[in-house]
Design an enzyme around this catalytic site. Sequence first.
Site: not given
Ligand code: IFM
Length: 461
Positions: A370, A184
């Site tokens: 994710e 990210e």
């Molecule tokens: O916890 C975070 C993760 O570290 C990165 N992506 C989003 C998740 C939820 O906010």
Amino acid sequence: MTTANRHQRPESAAPSPAPQRSDFASDFLWGCATSSYQIEGAGREDGRVESIWDRFAATPGRVKDGSNGLVACDHYHRWPEDFDIAQDIGLNAYRFSIAWPRIYTGEHGQPNQKGLDFYSRLVDGMLERGLQPWATLYHWDLPQTLQDAGGWENRATIDAFVDFADAMTRTLGDRVKHWITHNEPWCTAIIGNYEGWHAPGNTSLKTALQVAHNVLVSHGKATPVIRANVPDAQVGMAVSLHPLRAASGSPEDQAAMERHDGLRYRWFLDPLFGRGYPQATLDLIGDAAPDVVAGDMEAIAVKTDFMGVNYYFPEVVADAPDHAPFRARVLPTTQGEITAMGWPVAPEGLSELLTRIENDYHPGPMYVTENGSAFDDTVDANGEVDDVQRRQYLMRHLASLKDAIDNGVPVKGYFAWSLLDNFEWAEGYLKRFGLVHIDYETQQRRLKNSGKWYRAFLRQE
Ligand code: IFM
């Protein structure tokens, strides 16, 4: 969030049919994702140095519950139990990140052997349990010493990152084939350096865009190094993206959505796919544009083996004349199903996003690296965590993923965020995303009902 009722969704209201594992390819990857700072703890052990998140969390007011990641889930010591749970769920892949501060010594090219040894043991533990390791090199825990020298705004951090990637892939490359350079980059750059509510807490657009650029360059420069060290390497990046909706049909809101999209989506994806930075966004930002050195754009556009997509929710964007330079504002969600983060539950957004990326860039194989939800979980008298909403969330997002695949999007795997409840950055431990509940007093692990559902899904029970 105080509106617990808005989190409720009756089981019977699920709109999509429950997906089956057999709806997906037999070699589809089924995983969970975690990150080092959020779960490992052991903040002062075996030569780990201070990270920007240690410093940020120690600054009053930065983390809502005043907590930090120094103990977290104590995964550093309890990983065998955590991987036993992952194996019991039936996962065939596990995404983790490597804490740079465990490796960094400040001496050029001299990694900390104890840090290397830890990740070597960790990877062996995964492989022993049938979990294909997916390593992320950077999930936000920059060594503080590098930040003190300018952090990602300083091009020296690019070189340090390449050294780090080199050390890790030399050590693990015989066993780890899947490498994610960055998690990210939007969050690293924009949240950490423009919005300022993540470490290191800067609030300068110029800094943020230089950080974004240098992060992308570091991805481009590390990729060939990873490939040189890892036979059959598969290298990519995990990008967090949102489908966008204009707040209304007005031309102003539509235009605001386009401006927001220029920074949120195209600023990162266009250069990665060889198109340079979007001109409309360059026109908006003026002097805040990053310094680009000859060869940078070619480096960034290195061909990768896959694209990782992190999806949580769509954003609604309104015209905001006072918010220069983008004159756009993401509206808070006030109706419909909402998670404990205040994020709307919108499973169809996953399919929409994946389809858009496929149409816009044809990136090759994609993985959902994710996807998950926070809810206000409680342990009942029987020691159960009946997280109905998370179970529904997971099921409905898998149905949406199947829609995308049925429509021709080449998605090859799915990683639920997250295996364990963990340190949710500026929210501290107030938000729980895990399929496994953590009692932070005792460190007891409990598989939530969402995790049991995932297990039944994977075992085809
Ligand atoms: O916890 C975070 C993760 O570290 C990165 N992506 C989003 C998740 C939820 O906010």
